[in-house]
Design an enzyme around this catalytic site. Structure first.
Site: not given
Ligand code: OAD
Length: 223
Positions: A102, A113, A133, A170-171, A196
């Site tokens: 991302h 440019c 520019c 953590g996603t 997670n």
């Molecule tokens: P999210 O905010 O959707 O998810 C964060 C995840 O991290 C959740 O599942 C939480 O349970 C988990 N979490 C929180 N604290 C944690 C910790 N200390 N250890 C482990 N897990 C933990 O974030 P992303 O999945 O990264 O995109 O979101 C994906 C995309 O959505 C981002 O890159 C961004 C956003 O909109 C763009 O901006 C294009």
């Protein structure tokens, strides 16, 4: 081995996640701040939000989860870190080859440019910033509705296909095509290990779900 990281990796550094309690998308609407249309209609407003996030990240540091991933990269010949994060904390922990799906909040790209430059200053000063520019610069991140950088995504897909193990860290696994990399890995025979604090859309598919903070669990995997 590969890892697919999301905002939870940086949560213990004090960088807010997007979804869930305290998540940025609870407070702000993505369509107002993270789309090409939002930037076209109000570049200053979009920049104010990114400038605030840049300042916040600049005061944060990598946490033990970032350092553990950097250590894995160093120790394992075939380890690829794929990250959805734009904060650059992986590099500050010592990662050399993270694939940034991302983009990078520290890169500015000219809308006229196309020139890119690294800019670490926070706050940026006059908003929106301008290229030499004369064109308006935008944050070097991927917004909703935009394609992912093709080469980076192809490299990430390859790493996911070739991995015997994919750590999904953590996603929420809610945003595609990034989340789809876990399915690519699984279909190619990889074991999925989810780290997670909560259940996600991927938990049922994971071979192993480690519930807890990535800053506490990841270091245990590298000792
Ligand atoms: P999210 O905010 O959707 O998810 C964060 C995840 O991290 C959740 O599942 C939480 O349970 C988990 N979490 C929180 N604290 C944690 C910790 N200390 N250890 C482990 N897990 C933990 O974030 P992303 O999945 O990264 O995109 O979101 C994906 C995309 O959505 C981002 O890159 C961004 C956003 O909109 C763009 O901006 C294009």
């Amino acid at each position: 081995m590969a890892a697919l990281a999301g905002a939870g990796l940086s949560a213990e550094s004090g960088v807010p996640t997007f979804r869930g309690a305290g998540g940025l998308w609870r407070q702000y609407r993505p369509e107002d701040l993270a789309t090409p249309e939002a930037f076209a209609s109000d570049p200053r407003l979009v920049w104010e939000w990114y400038d605030w996030r840049r300042s916040l990240i600049s005061k944060a540091g990598p946490n033990p989860g970032h350092f553990a991933l950097a250590e894995l990269e160093k120790r394992k010949q075939s380890f690829t870190l794929i990250t959805q994060n734009v904060d650059g904390l992986e590099e500050r922990a010592g990662c050399k080859d993270a694939l940034r799906l991302h983009g990078d909040i520290w890169t500015l790209r000219c809308t006229a440019c196309g020139r890119e430059r690294k800019e670490l200053k926070t706050p940026l000063g006059e908003l929106p910033p301008h290229c030499s520019c004369g064109g308006i610069e935008r944050p070097g991140v991927v917004w909703f509705g935009e394609p992912l950088p093709a080469r980076v995504f192809a490299a990430a897909e390859k790493a996911a296909r070739e991995a015997e193990v994919l750590l999904v860290v953590g996603t929420s696994a809610a945003v595609y095509p990034a989340a789809g990399l876990a399915w690519v890995a699984k279909a190619a025979g990889a074991k999925l290990i989810e780290i997670n604090m909560e259940e996600t859309a991927l938990s049922l598919e994971a071979d192993c779900a480690l519930r807890g903070k990535s800053g506490e669990i990841l270091p245990l995997l590298v000792t």
